[in-house]
Design a protein around this motif. Structure first.
Motif, PDB file in Angstrom:
ATOM      1  N   THR A 265       0.812  -1.218   0.000  1.00 53.22           N
ATOM      2  CA  THR A 265       0.000   0.000   0.000  1.00 53.22           C
ATOM      3  C   THR A 265       0.845   1.268   0.000  1.00 53.22           C
ATOM      4  OG1 THR A 265      -1.717  -1.191   1.221  1.00 53.22           O
ATOM      5  CG2 THR A 265      -1.887   1.202   1.160  1.00 53.22           C
ATOM      6  N   ASP A 266       1.908   1.288   0.819  1.00 55.47           N
ATOM      7  CA  ASP A 266       2.768   2.474   0.875  1.00 55.47           C
ATOM      8  C   ASP A 266       3.387   2.754  -0.489  1.00 55.47           C
ATOM      9  OD1 ASP A 266       2.212   2.916   3.532  1.00 55.47           O
ATOM     10  OD2 ASP A 266       3.941   1.796   4.265  1.00 55.47           O
ATOM     11  N   TRP A 267       3.842   1.692  -1.143  1.00 57.58           N
ATOM     12  CA  TRP A 267       4.437   1.855  -2.478  1.00 57.58           C
ATOM     13  C   TRP A 267       3.398   2.403  -3.452  1.00 57.58           C
ATOM     14  CZ3 TRP A 267       3.066  -0.092  -7.224  1.00 57.58           C
ATOM     15  CH2 TRP A 267       3.988   0.101  -8.269  1.00 57.58           C
ATOM     16  N   LEU A 268       2.181   1.870  -3.400  1.00 54.95           N
ATOM     17  CA  LEU A 268       1.138   2.295  -4.321  1.00 54.95           C
ATOM     18  C   LEU A 268       0.790   3.769  -4.110  1.00 54.95           C
ATOM     19  CD1 LEU A 268      -0.946   1.661  -6.492  1.00 54.95           C
ATOM     20  CD2 LEU A 268      -2.500   0.888  -4.684  1.00 54.95           C
ATOM     21  N   ILE A 269       0.686   4.202  -2.852  1.00 56.77           N
ATOM     22  CA  ILE A 269       0.359   5.599  -2.564  1.00 56.77           C
ATOM     23  C   ILE A 269       1.452   6.525  -3.100  1.00 56.77           C
ATOM     24  CG2 ILE A 269       0.112   7.284  -0.699  1.00 56.77           C
ATOM     25  CD1 ILE A 269      -1.328   5.105   0.904  1.00 56.77           C
ATOM     26  N   GLU A 270       2.710   6.162  -2.850  1.00 59.67           N
ATOM     27  CA  GLU A 270       3.821   6.983  -3.339  1.00 59.67           C
ATOM     28  C   GLU A 270       3.819   7.047  -4.861  1.00 59.67           C
ATOM     29  OE1 GLU A 270       7.392   5.406  -1.719  1.00 59.67           O
ATOM     30  OE2 GLU A 270       6.869   5.891   0.360  1.00 59.67           O
ATOM     31  N   LYS A 271       3.537   5.920  -5.481  1.00 60.53           N
ATOM     32  CA  LYS A 271       3.525   5.883  -6.945  1.00 60.53           C
ATOM     33  C   LYS A 271       2.386   6.729  -7.511  1.00 60.53           C
ATOM     34  CE  LYS A 271       6.055   3.934  -8.778  1.00 60.53           C
ATOM     35  NZ  LYS A 271       7.369   4.371  -9.325  1.00 60.53           N
ATOM     36  N   LEU A 272       1.205   6.644  -6.901  1.00 59.99           N
ATOM     37  CA  LEU A 272       0.060   7.411  -7.391  1.00 59.99           C
ATOM     38  C   LEU A 272       0.266   8.904  -7.182  1.00 59.99           C
ATOM     39  CD1 LEU A 272      -2.911   5.165  -6.194  1.00 59.99           C
ATOM     40  CD2 LEU A 272      -1.971   5.373  -8.501  1.00 59.99           C
ATOM     41  N   LEU A 273       0.865   9.296  -6.080  1.00 63.35           N
ATOM     42  CA  LEU A 273       1.138  10.708  -5.840  1.00 63.35           C
ATOM     43  C   LEU A 273       2.114  11.274  -6.866  1.00 63.35           C
ATOM     44  CD1 LEU A 273       1.357  10.852  -1.935  1.00 63.35           C
ATOM     45  CD2 LEU A 273      -0.450  11.788  -3.402  1.00 63.35           C
ATOM     46  N   SER A 274       2.988  10.406  -7.398  1.00 66.33           N
ATOM     47  CA  SER A 274       3.944  10.881  -8.410  1.00 66.33           C
ATOM     48  C   SER A 274       3.248  11.276  -9.708  1.00 66.33           C
ATOM     49  CB  SER A 274       4.988   9.794  -8.691  1.00 66.33           C
ATOM     50  OG  SER A 274       4.426   8.698  -9.402  1.00 66.33           O
ATOM     51  N   PHE A 275       1.998  10.812  -9.895  1.00 71.95           N
ATOM     52  CA  PHE A 275       1.229  11.189 -11.078  1.00 71.95           C
ATOM     53  C   PHE A 275       0.531  12.538 -10.897  1.00 71.95           C
ATOM     54  CE2 PHE A 275       1.672   6.674 -11.836  1.00 71.95           C
ATOM     55  CZ  PHE A 275       1.758   6.576 -13.214  1.00 71.95           C
ATOM     56  N   GLY A 276       0.551  13.049  -9.664  1.00 67.84           N
ATOM     57  CA  GLY A 276      -0.089  14.333  -9.399  1.00 67.84           C
ATOM     58  C   GLY A 276      -1.572  14.301  -9.696  1.00 67.84           C
ATOM     59  N   GLU A 277      -2.069  15.332 -10.404  1.00 62.21           N
ATOM     60  CA  GLU A 277      -3.496  15.451 -10.704  1.00 62.21           C
ATOM     61  C   GLU A 277      -3.961  14.498 -11.799  1.00 62.21           C
ATOM     62  OE1 GLU A 277      -3.010  19.164 -13.853  1.00 62.21           O
ATOM     63  OE2 GLU A 277      -3.515  19.547 -11.762  1.00 62.21           O
ATOM     64  N   ASP A 278      -3.024  13.757 -12.392  1.00 59.18           N
ATOM     65  CA  ASP A 278      -3.395  12.842 -13.478  1.00 59.18           C
ATOM     66  C   ASP A 278      -3.952  11.509 -12.977  1.00 59.18           C
ATOM     67  OD1 ASP A 278      -2.703  14.587 -15.488  1.00 59.18           O
ATOM     68  OD2 ASP A 278      -0.608  13.946 -15.521  1.00 59.18           O
ATOM     69  N   ALA A 279      -3.905  11.251 -11.661  1.00 54.96           N
ATOM     70  CA  ALA A 279      -4.395   9.986 -11.112  1.00 54.96           C
ATOM     71  C   ALA A 279      -5.396  10.263  -9.997  1.00 54.96           C
ATOM     72  CB  ALA A 279      -3.241   9.150 -10.580  1.00 54.96           C
ATOM     73  N   VAL A 280      -6.537   9.571 -10.069  1.00 55.00           N
ATOM     74  CA  VAL A 280      -7.565   9.696  -9.032  1.00 55.00           C
ATOM     75  C   VAL A 280      -8.026   8.295  -8.630  1.00 55.00           C
ATOM     76  CG1 VAL A 280      -9.862  10.565  -8.443  1.00 55.00           C
ATOM     77  CG2 VAL A 280      -8.364  11.898  -9.945  1.00 55.00           C
ATOM     78  N   VAL A 281      -7.916   7.975  -7.340  1.00 56.51           N
ATOM     79  CA  VAL A 281      -8.390   6.688  -6.840  1.00 56.51           C
ATOM     80  C   VAL A 281      -9.903   6.747  -6.683  1.00 56.51           C
ATOM     81  CG1 VAL A 281      -8.343   5.061  -4.917  1.00 56.51           C
ATOM     82  CG2 VAL A 281      -6.227   6.176  -5.656  1.00 56.51           C
ATOM     83  N   LEU A 282     -10.610   5.809  -7.307  1.00 62.59           N
ATOM     84  CA  LEU A 282     -12.061   5.732  -7.200  1.00 62.59           C
ATOM     85  C   LEU A 282     -12.490   4.767  -6.102  1.00 62.59           C
ATOM     86  CD1 LEU A 282     -12.980   5.636 -11.017  1.00 62.59           C
ATOM     87  CD2 LEU A 282     -12.654   7.626  -9.521  1.00 62.59           C
ATOM     88  N   GLU A 283     -11.791   3.688  -5.951  1.00 63.75           N
ATOM     89  CA  GLU A 283     -12.050   2.676  -4.921  1.00 63.75           C
ATOM     90  C   GLU A 283     -10.718   2.055  -4.492  1.00 63.75           C
ATOM     91  OE1 GLU A 283     -15.132  -0.234  -5.837  1.00 63.75           O
ATOM     92  OE2 GLU A 283     -15.709   0.988  -7.569  1.00 63.75           O
ATOM     93  N   PRO A 284     -10.658   1.599  -3.232  1.00 66.21           N
ATOM     94  CA  PRO A 284     -11.627   1.647  -2.138  1.00 66.21           C
ATOM     95  C   PRO A 284     -11.567   2.976  -1.407  1.00 66.21           C
ATOM     96  CG  PRO A 284      -9.688   0.481  -1.421  1.00 66.21           C
ATOM     97  CD  PRO A 284      -9.450   0.830  -2.867  1.00 66.21           C
ATOM     98  N   ARG A 290      -6.511   7.602   2.777  1.00 65.57           N
ATOM     99  CA  ARG A 290      -5.083   7.646   3.084  1.00 65.57           C
ATOM    100  C   ARG A 290      -4.350   8.625   2.180  1.00 65.57           C
ATOM    101  NH1 ARG A 290      -1.683   2.371   4.308  1.00 65.57           N
ATOM    102  NH2 ARG A 290      -0.218   4.096   4.469  1.00 65.57           N
ATOM    103  N   ILE A 291      -4.717   8.648   0.909  1.00 63.94           N
ATOM    104  CA  ILE A 291      -4.084   9.596  -0.010  1.00 63.94           C
ATOM    105  C   ILE A 291      -4.483  11.030   0.358  1.00 63.94           C
ATOM    106  CG2 ILE A 291      -4.058  10.392  -2.409  1.00 63.94           C
ATOM    107  CD1 ILE A 291      -4.139   7.516  -3.287  1.00 63.94           C
ATOM    108  N   LYS A 292      -5.759  11.232   0.726  1.00 70.41           N
ATOM    109  CA  LYS A 292      -6.227  12.567   1.130  1.00 70.41           C
ATOM    110  C   LYS A 292      -5.457  13.052   2.361  1.00 70.41           C
ATOM    111  CE  LYS A 292     -10.343  15.146   2.490  1.00 70.41           C
ATOM    112  NZ  LYS A 292     -11.810  15.090   2.749  1.00 70.41           N
ATOM    113  N   ASP A 293      -5.265  12.150   3.335  1.00 70.19           N
ATOM    114  CA  ASP A 293      -4.517  12.510   4.547  1.00 70.19           C
ATOM    115  C   ASP A 293      -3.068  12.864   4.208  1.00 70.19           C
ATOM    116  OD1 ASP A 293      -6.784  11.986   5.980  1.00 70.19           O
ATOM    117  OD2 ASP A 293      -6.161   9.993   6.639  1.00 70.19           O
ATOM    118  N   LYS A 294      -2.502  12.103   3.278  1.00 69.71           N
ATOM    119  CA  LYS A 294      -1.113  12.352   2.866  1.00 69.71           C
ATOM    120  C   LYS A 294      -0.991  13.728   2.202  1.00 69.71           C
ATOM    121  CE  LYS A 294       3.022  10.263   2.150  1.00 69.71           C
ATOM    122  NZ  LYS A 294       3.803   9.503   3.166  1.00 69.71           N
ATOM    123  N   ILE A 295      -1.934  14.040   1.324  1.00 64.70           N
ATOM    124  CA  ILE A 295      -1.918  15.335   0.635  1.00 64.70           C
ATOM    125  C   ILE A 295      -2.117  16.469   1.641  1.00 64.70           C
ATOM    126  CG2 ILE A 295      -3.121  16.780  -1.049  1.00 64.70           C
ATOM    127  CD1 ILE A 295      -3.736  14.216  -2.611  1.00 64.70           C
TER     128      ILE A 295
END
Length: 305
Positions: A265-284, A290-295
């Motif tokens: 999960t930690d790896w996935l969050i870091e990877k998704l944040l590297s996409f910036g506004e180009d990536a949006v998690v829909l589920e779960p 967790r991403i919102k808290d990180k931001i």
């Protein structure tokens, strides 16, 4: 050692029509007189060495004595040579080089260009650690290093090294950690001050390949399901990072990615944040939170801007 030199000379002769005494002398760092004695020893062992006179003279082996080239297909041999060459670029393994010479003795002259090419030497920043650890594994010596764990804690580790593992785009060490009294996987990029200790370890690590490949993930939180929307401007990078996951291309050029396997999960969050506004998690929802808290924590760093 003399025996290793004799075996290597035999494969040199098998792999070449004619090899001069001076060439052999230079390769093995011995006098030509020593080479002459080696050739006599090879002949005494029953291997038919032929002597060729003249400017381009030297030694060779009767063609009738050379190995049957039908033992392996040309593709088999080419693939094996490619794999071994890729390891020698990193580890400078003399034994692997000798094995390549042996394989070339059964390679047909009309072999086509290799269908597989690898360059493990591209991990140049790892080369020093890889060679040090590879040597320690073969010598059964303990290694000591400082390690930064997933909690950002820097700790001393003393490890009985078992195997090096190349997984995805990174190198890992699998070994028995004396500090934790258990087997662990260590990412090489997180190591510092690596040193080989003089102490040898006697423990026999009868570990299956499956155990090594699955190691190191026991204490990591994992996500087994996620749906992520990527904009059209990030597709090339998405394909590089998530090439095995389920993808749905939309008419507007965007992409819907579905992950249905265990992933850190930690790896996935870091990877998704590297996409910036180009990536949006829909589920779960838990991953979105967790991403919102990180931001949010990131934004707090820039309150005064």
């Amino acid at each position: 050692m003399k025996l290793e030199r004799l075996i290597s000379i035999i494969y040199m002769l098998l792999n070449n029509d004619v090899v001069s005494a001076s060439e052999l002398s230079c390769k093995y760092g011995v006098s030509q007189r020593t080479i002459y004695r080696d050739i006599e020893a090879i002949c005494a062992a029953g291997i038919p060495v032929v002597s060729y006179q003249g400017v381009n003279g030297g030694y060779g082996i009767m063609k009738e004595y050379k190995m049957d080239k039908s033992l392996l297909s040309s593709d088999d041999i080419a693939s094996l040579i490619t794999l071994l060459k890729s390891t020698t670029t990193v580890f400078e393994d003399v034994r692997a080089h000798d094995t390549i010479q042996r394989l070339k003795t059964v390679q047909t002259e009309n072999s086509r260009a290799p269908s597989l090419t690898m360059d493990l030497g591209s991990w140049r920043s790892y080369t020093s650690h890889l060679r040090t650890l590879h040597s320690a594994i073969n010598a059964r010596q303990l290694v000591h290093f400082h390690y930064m764990n997933a909690k950002d804690e820097r700790q001393d580790r003393i490890v009985e090294p078992v195997s090096l593992l190349l997984k995805y785009d990174a190198w890992y060490l699998y070994g028995y950690c004396r500090s934790r009294d258990d087997y662990r996987v260590f990412k090489l990029t997180r190591m510092s001050k690596l040193a080989v200790l003089p102490e040898l370890f006697e423990r026999h690590h009868n570990i299956r390949t499956e155990d090594i490949l699955s190691g190191g993930g026991k204490n990591q939180e994992q996500t087994e399901y996620a749906v992520i929307h990527f904009t059209a401007g990030s597709l090339a990078t998405v394909l590089d990072e998530f090439y095995l996951d389920e993808k749905q291309f939309n008419e507007d050029g965007s992409l819907l990615l579905t992950i249905v396997k265990a992933i850190d999960t930690d790896w996935l969050i870091e990877k998704l944040l590297s996409f910036g506004e180009d990536a949006v998690v829909l589920e779960p929802q838990s991953l979105r939170q967790r991403i919102k808290d990180k931001i949010g924590k990131m934004l707090n760093r820039y309150e005064e801007v």
